[in-house]
Design a protein around this motif. Structure first.
Motif, PDB file in Angstrom:
ATOM      1  N   GLY A   1       1.162  -1.131   0.109  1.00 22.51           N
ATOM      2  CA  GLY A   1       0.098  -0.336  -0.069  1.00 22.51           C
ATOM      3  C   GLY A   1       0.816   1.155  -0.252  1.00 22.51           C
ATOM      4  O   GLY A   1       0.856   2.661  -0.927  1.00 22.51           O
TER       5      GLY A   1
ATOM      6  N   LYS B   1       0.980   3.720  -3.419  1.00 16.38           N
ATOM      7  CA  LYS B   1       0.859   5.126  -3.176  1.00 16.38           C
ATOM      8  C   LYS B   1       1.771   6.343  -3.591  1.00 16.38           C
ATOM      9  O   LYS B   1       1.558   7.391  -4.147  1.00 16.38           O
ATOM     10  CB  LYS B   1      -0.254   5.760  -1.323  1.00 16.38           C
TER      11      LYS B   1
ATOM     12  N   GLU C   1       2.136   6.188  -7.342  1.00 14.59           N
ATOM     13  CA  GLU C   1       1.385   6.711  -8.358  1.00 14.59           C
ATOM     14  C   GLU C   1       1.214   8.796  -7.624  1.00 14.59           C
ATOM     15  O   GLU C   1       1.304   8.999  -8.705  1.00 14.59           O
ATOM     16  CB  GLU C   1      -0.250   6.748  -7.245  1.00 14.59           C
ATOM     17  N   GLY C   2       1.966   8.802  -6.554  1.00 15.97           N
ATOM     18  CA  GLY C   2       1.972   9.591  -5.937  1.00 15.97           C
ATOM     19  C   GLY C   2       3.211  10.829  -7.180  1.00 15.97           C
ATOM     20  O   GLY C   2       2.778  11.198  -8.126  1.00 15.97           O
TER      21      GLY C   2
ATOM     22  N   THR D   1      -0.850  12.743  -3.024  1.00 16.56           N
ATOM     23  CA  THR D   1      -1.355  10.974  -2.828  1.00 16.56           C
ATOM     24  C   THR D   1       0.134  10.646  -2.277  1.00 16.56           C
ATOM     25  O   THR D   1       0.696   9.199  -1.774  1.00 16.56           O
ATOM     26  CB  THR D   1      -0.593  10.089  -4.389  1.00 16.56           C
TER      27      THR D   1
ATOM     28  N   GLU E   1      -0.267  11.038   1.319  1.00 18.64           N
ATOM     29  CA  GLU E   1      -0.753   9.179   1.485  1.00 18.64           C
ATOM     30  C   GLU E   1      -0.007   8.201   1.809  1.00 18.64           C
ATOM     31  O   GLU E   1      -0.405   7.737   2.732  1.00 18.64           O
ATOM     32  CB  GLU E   1      -2.260   9.690   0.514  1.00 18.64           C
ATOM     33  N   ALA E   2       0.544   8.744   0.689  1.00 21.44           N
ATOM     34  CA  ALA E   2       2.130   6.906   1.428  1.00 21.44           C
ATOM     35  C   ALA E   2       2.875   7.422   2.207  1.00 21.44           C
ATOM     36  O   ALA E   2       3.466   6.919   3.077  1.00 21.44           O
ATOM     37  CB  ALA E   2       2.658   6.960  -0.070  1.00 21.44           C
TER      38      ALA E   2
ATOM     39  N   ARG F   1       1.226   6.347   5.446  1.00 16.25           N
ATOM     40  CA  ARG F   1       0.626   4.498   5.060  1.00 16.25           C
ATOM     41  C   ARG F   1       2.169   4.548   5.986  1.00 16.25           C
ATOM     42  O   ARG F   1       1.877   3.712   6.412  1.00 16.25           O
ATOM     43  CB  ARG F   1       0.129   4.477   3.590  1.00 16.25           C
TER      44      ARG F   1
END
Length: 151
Positions: free
Chosen positions: A25, A29, A32-33, A48, A51-52, A55
């Motif tokens: 996960g 992220k 993706e970011g 994003t 968010e990583a 996480r």
């Protein structure tokens, strides 16, 4: 391809102290970011990457860390490339709370302070960076190899 492989990982799989699902996960992220950022979708990319970071912060402690690529280094480099030096400074300072004397974060923080014209603070950080990096065989241009920082 990554998403297909990620979906095939059994929920019961662990790597060190963390589930493979949680580690993947972070990777998903972060990837993706970075993709969003490079595609020019700066705000979505930064969100994003944040968010990583969140996480990554939720991972269980392990030594060495189960996830070995600090996401804050990529986030800081993206912020630097976007000219958001104060935000980058905060990211690097937070990283140094978690990983004191980490050369990558010290380099980023030095660069962020220099970009803000805070010469005395930058000089102090540069000395810390040079000490931490004194035996390294790589010359840094950014806090990660993923993006070049603004100069």
């Amino acid at each position: 391809a990554f998403e297909a492989e990620q979906a095939a990982v059994p929920e019961a799989s662990f790597f060190g102290n963390n589930s493979a699902i949680d580690l993947l996960g972070v990777a998903a992220k972060m990837m993706e970011g970075e993709i969003l950022y490079r595609e020019g979708n700066e705000e979505a990319g930064l969100a994003t990457l944040r968010e990583a970071v969140a996480r990554e912060d939720r991972l269980r402690y392990s030594e060495p860390p189960d996830w070995i690529i600090p996401v804050r280094h990529a986030l800081g480099a993206a912020l630097m490339a976007s000219g958001r030096f104060g935000e980058a400074e905060a990211v690097y300072r937070k990283d140094l709370e978690k990983l004191p004397e980490n050369g990558w974060a010290l380099f980023g923080l030095t660069s962020a302070l220099e970009a803000q014209g805070r010469k005395a603070e930058a000089a102090t950080m540069r000395r810390r960076f040079e000490s931490a990096w004194s035996e390294a065989d790589v010359e840094l241009e950014s806090s990660c190899f993923c993006l070049r920082q603004a100069k």
